[in-house]
Design an enzyme around this catalytic site. Structure first.
Site, PDB file in Angstrom:
ATOM      1  CG  HIS A 305       2.291  46.752  11.882  1.00  0.00           C
ATOM      2  ND1 HIS A 305       1.233  47.085  11.077  1.00  0.00           N
ATOM      3  CD2 HIS A 305       2.805  45.621  11.349  1.00  0.00           C
ATOM      4  CE1 HIS A 305       1.120  46.197  10.099  1.00  0.00           C
ATOM      5  NE2 HIS A 305       2.068  45.304  10.249  1.00  0.00           N
ATOM      6  CD  GLU A 546      22.206  28.310  -5.197  1.00  0.00           C
ATOM      7  OE1 GLU A 546      21.618  28.624  -4.138  1.00  0.00           O
ATOM      8  OE2 GLU A 546      22.117  29.004  -6.234  1.00  0.00           O
ATOM      9  CG  ASP A 570      18.842  27.131  -1.729  1.00  0.00           C
ATOM     10  OD1 ASP A 570      17.899  26.725  -1.017  1.00  0.00           O
ATOM     11  OD2 ASP A 570      18.717  28.051  -2.550  1.00  0.00           O
ATOM     12  CB  CYS A 617      26.619  34.722  -0.091  1.00  0.00           C
ATOM     13  SG  CYS A 617      25.969  33.543  -1.298  1.00  0.00           S
TER      14      CYS A 617
END
Length: 659
Positions: A305, A546, A570, A617
């Site tokens: 982490h 898409e 997509d 986008c």
């Protein structure tokens, strides 16, 4: 009841996906177990779940007993079969071949243990970048137990004292999680630590030791060491890294028991190199990260982490030095290369000049791009190109603003639904969308309606079993079938539109009827709000392009909506018929393929002919090599990750200047 499945969670149930799985399991009243190789553990214990070491592509069984057993099994199986479940939101929307393993570095790490080089030390290259600066040694004293056995009449009081300390640590972490200043990535890490602090495995082990006569501090140290050893023994480097987290949580509990505060990082000088044997993720997440020039640590690896926090904040880091970290205790100055794992103690003049030059070059590049933060990019003909941000939560607003985002081109609302145990209320949604609109006003904020399917489990929505969720009941298809959920979101968006320039975008559209049905629902919602006397405003309605169907009917769609936004991620997988999460066909997921570029051009041509805005986008929107082609097609809005915004603006300005 029980049901078996193959785990598709990215990289298996390591820290954050295990935390999310447990959170989902706790939403049900039923007792729930996860079974692997004949071993069953509670699905409501993060520690036990992680120690089961469930990896991607392994078979497991979910077993539930109780009133809501059916719902529990459906939801948990849906999570396990979700390839994106192990990723943060940004990673989940990246192309498959770019999605990092627990945000692992994109460069090759140096060995964790290597011989000392003549030029210095080498450790794990955990976060890229170079740095040189004054050494800030952070070596808090070790904590030791009282070393005495309790009398029988002291045990009950000691258990109460231990439980109060655990509660205090949980409260402290809850306060941190409630702070807006904590980034989304750091929030997930603190949430995982909080789950460890609350887990019966740790507290139960400690209370067992107290009942055996050990003082609470000794019992906590022993319990943390036992569980950490279990993590270290697992054949999985992601789970090995969780041993450090358990020790860090145990230390926090011990400090509360002793009435002590840990050594603070608040006074670290600007640009200093933080040197430590070990740093708890809890401590680093709360530190003044903007002042830290680099991190060098004895413990930790590329999947720890500490490494994840350093990478997310752009801090160079070299970890895993082991005992060799002691050589830096008295260092005055340190140079480090997070790309190679090299650490140089008190560098000579030549080395200092070399590192200073490399740091300056990197800073010059950043500064050069920073000059474009406030630029409004225009083409040679004066046409403004909006460069906006893709974000998924309010926590990401600051990063987008700092980058110079001209609004939001994609706000993913599914995270708002996924992070809660129940479907978010209309009021909660309205507040979120309104805050977003206010933050970017007068720039537009494009909110994508719920884009959820069987690959993304949400409490409160039962999805059918599907052979291929990407081709199933998702996006606008699910929303139109569930107007009780969809109308709540549309009402919230109408209410938020009062506060700024809200636009609404429909995902997975493949038919004109889907747009028309949505308009009917929007009108119904507006009538209801007016009758109730609730302030609201209209918004522009657009669609994501898409699906191949949307491309082919783009001219007709353009007459129905106010804008297009091309979702290249997509769109590429659908055009190429290649699952973008399947590495064996990853090479087909190339937006530059002539078929995909033709689909983008067809869409742009239809939008331009109809006089509507055409934007993009997908991740391709931020690629400098593709931006000129997209703008020549007629796109006037590009939305991307905040980190790509300034470079995109620079590319547009260079294009306008004919460079």
């Amino acid at each position: 009841m029980e049901r078996s499945t193959i785990v598709r969670v990215h990289e298996g149930l390591h820290a954050r996906p295990a935390t999310r799985f447990v959170k989902l399991a706790k939403a049900f009243e039923s007792d729930v177990e996860l079974v692997k190789d004949g071993k069953a553990v509670s699905a409501k214990s993060s520690v036990k779940l992680m120690l089961l070491a469930v990896k991607e592509n392994q078979e497991v069984t979910v077993r539930a007993n109780g009133a809501d057993a059916i719902e529990a099994i459906e939801a948990l199986i849906g999570y396990l079969e979700n390839p994106k479940a192990g990723l943060d939101d940004d990673e989940a929307h990246a192309p498959a071949n770019d999605a990092g393993k627990e945000a692992a570095p994109a460069f090759q790490s140096a060995p964790a243990v290597s011989a000392e080089a003549s030029s210095g030390l080498r450790g794990v290259a955990a976060s890229e970048g170079v740095a040189i600066g004054p050494a800030f040694a952070h070596f808090p004293p070790d904590i030791a137990g009282q070393g005495r056995m309790l009398r029988a009449d002291e045990i009950a009081g000691e258990i109460d004292r231990f439980r109060a300390a655990v509660a205090a640590v949980q409260t402290r972490m809850d306060r941190a999680l409630a702070q807006d200043s904590l980034s989304a990535g750091d929030r997930g890490i603190v949430a995982a630590l909080r789950d460890i602090a609350a887990d019966d495995s740790l507290t139960g082990e400690a209370e067992k030791a107290i009942n055996g006569g050990n003082d609470a501090v000794s019992a906590t140290i022993t319990a943390a060491s036992t569980i950490a050893a279990d993590f270290s023994a697992v054949d999985d480097h992601y789970l090995n890294a969780r041993a450090d987290d358990v020790h860090a949580v145990g230390r926090q509990i011990c400090l509360v028991l002793l009435g002590q505060d840990d050594v603070s990082l608040e006074n670290i000088p600007q640009g200093a190199i933080l040197i430590a044997d070990d740093i708890g993720a809890w401590d680093l997440a709360r530190a003044p990260l903007k002042r830290i020039g680099g991190v060098v640590c004895g413990h930790g690896g590329a999947t720890s982490h500490i490494a994840i926090i350093a990478r997310s904040h752009g801090i160079p880091a070299v970890l895993g030095l082991g005992d060799r970290i002691n050589a830096l205790r008295t260092a005055q100055e340190v140079a480090l290369d997070g790309n190679t794992g090299q650490v140089i103690i008190d560098p000579d003049a030549a080395t200092r000049a070399d590192f200073a030059g490399r740091v300056e070059a990197a800073a010059t590049e950043r500064a050069g791009l920073a000059a474009f933060k406030t630029v409004t990019p225009k083409l040679a003909d004066g046409k403004v190109i909006e460069v906006a941000a893709n974000i998924g939560s309010l926590e990401e607003i600051e990063a987008a603003q700092e980058a110079g985002a001209m609004g939001v081109g994609l706000f993913r609302t599914e995270l708002l639904f996924m992070r809660h145990m129940h479907l978010p209320s209309e009021d909660m949604q309205a507040e979120t969308y309104a805050a977003l609109a206010k933050a970017f006003a007068p720039y537009p904020v494009i909110v994508r309606t719920l884009d959820i399917g069987g690959d993304k489990p949400i409490a409160g929505i039962e999805f059918p079993e599907e052979e291929n969720p990407f081709l199933g009941w998702r996006g606008i298809r699910m929303c139109l079938d569930r107007p009780d959920i969809f109308k709540r979101q549309l009402r919230a968006l109408l209410r938020a539109a009062v506060h700024g320039n809200i636009k609404v975008m429909l995902p997975m559209v493949s038919d004109l009827g889907e747009v028309r049905q949505t308009r009917v629902l929007v009108d119904e919602c507006a009538i209801e709000l007016k009758a109730e006397g609730v302030p609201h405003a209209t918004f522009d309605l657009g669609v994501m392009i898409e699906t191949p169907a949307a491309v082919l009917i783009a001219p007709a769609l353009a007459k129905e909506v106010a804008f297009f936004s091309i979702g290249t991620n997509d769109l590429t997988q659908y055009i190429m018929a290649a699952d973008r999460l399947n590495p064996t066909v990853a090479k087909l997921n190339d937006v530059t393929n002539p078929a995909v570029m033709s689909a983008i051009e067809l869409t742009a041509r239809a939008g331009v002919a109809a006089g509507i805005m055409v934007g993009m986008c997908g991740e391709a929107a931020g690629r400098p090599d593709l931006i000129p082609a997209f703008l020549e097609m007629g796109l006037t809005e590009l939305s991307m990750s905040p980190a790509s915004i300034q470079r995109a603006k620079k590319t547009i300005m260079a294009m306008a200047a004919g460079e």
